[in-house]
Design an enzyme around this catalytic site. Sequence first.
Site, PDB file in Angstrom:
ATOM      1  CE1 TYR A 156       1.857   7.590  -6.536  1.00 33.26           C
ATOM      2  CE2 TYR A 156      -0.032   8.028  -8.336  1.00 33.26           C
ATOM      3  CZ  TYR A 156       0.519   7.424  -6.910  1.00 33.26           C
ATOM      4  OH  TYR A 156      -0.500   7.086  -6.053  1.00 33.26           O
ATOM      5  CB  ALA A 202       5.774   5.666 -15.361  1.00 34.17           C
ATOM      6  CE  LYS A 261       1.166   4.025  -6.754  1.00 37.00           C
ATOM      7  NZ  LYS A 261       1.296   3.049  -5.724  1.00 37.00           N
ATOM      8  CB  SER A 276      -2.825   4.758  -8.778  1.00 37.72           C
ATOM      9  OG  SER A 276      -3.583   6.314  -9.058  1.00 37.72           O
ATOM     10  CG  ASN A 323      -1.573   1.319   1.574  1.00 31.71           C
ATOM     11  OD1 ASN A 323      -2.335   1.778   0.729  1.00 31.71           O
ATOM     12  ND2 ASN A 323      -1.273   2.201   2.468  1.00 31.71           N
TER      13      ASN A 323
END
Length: 255
Positions: A155, A157, A159, A142, A90
Site C-alpha cells: 500500500y 509503495a 501511494k 497517504s 480518492n
Amino acid sequence: MKNLKDKVVVITGGSGGIGAALCKRFAEEGAKVAIIDLNEAGARSVQEEITGAGGTASAHAVDISDYELVVGAISDIEQRHGPVDVLVNNAGWDHAARFLDTDPPLWDKLISINLKGPINLHHAVLKGMAERGRGRIVNVASDAGRVGSSGESVYSACKGGIIAFTKTIAREFARKQINVNVVCPGPTDTALFRDFAGEGESGEKLRKALERAIPFGRLGQPGDVVGAICFLASDDAAFITGQVLSVSGGLTMAG
C-alpha cells in the site's frame, strides 16, 4: 472556494468516509458531482442525499482497475454533465499485514486499486483537459507513501508511486494549464482505518497510541481532509502544481 460553482467534479471512492464528505462539500460549493464507486448502493445513497438538498450529482458503479469501464464511465459523465473540470482520485483499499505474511494475489489487488486505478482515471480525463487547456486533478495518497507505515508495505509503495506519478504528470501538463497535486492524509477515522486497526483491544491500543503521537491529540476526521482537496481543486490554487500536502495533525510535519 473560488470558482467551483457548476464545475464537473469526478470523485472516486465517493460512497463513504473521506469520499462521501468530499462529494457533499463539492456539492455545497455548487459543483456537479459524479460519484464513482464499486459500491453502487453507497454511491446512490450519497447521490440522493446531494440531490435531496438541491445539488447535482450522479452515481456510477465502476471497478476503477478496469480501463475500459473507466473510459466508459467518463464518457457517460461528460454526456450527462459536460466536460470534466476536476478529478479527485480518492478511492483506496488496504489490508494490514507484515510483508512476509502477504502474497502475490494480495499485492495485485492493492496495486490494481491504489495505483492502476488512479492511472486509468488520469488517462481517461487528461486528453480532454489538454485539448481544453484547463483542468484540476487532486490525488489522495497517504503519509504511508511519504514516510512508510509498518504493515502497509505494498500500500505504501502504491501511494509513494502516486506521489511520483503526480509530480511527473504535473510537469508534463503544466503548459496546458492543468494543475495536478497530492493530498496525503495521516491516520483518519474512516472504515479503512478501522479495518486496518482491527477490532477489540488491539485496535483500541493502536488508536490510543496514534492519538498520543499526533500533536493535535486526535485522529483525523474526513472533514479535516476535504478542505485541502477543495482548495487545490479551486481557482484559489491556480498557481500550485506538483505539490504534496500532508493533513496529519502534525504527525508527519518533517520531510
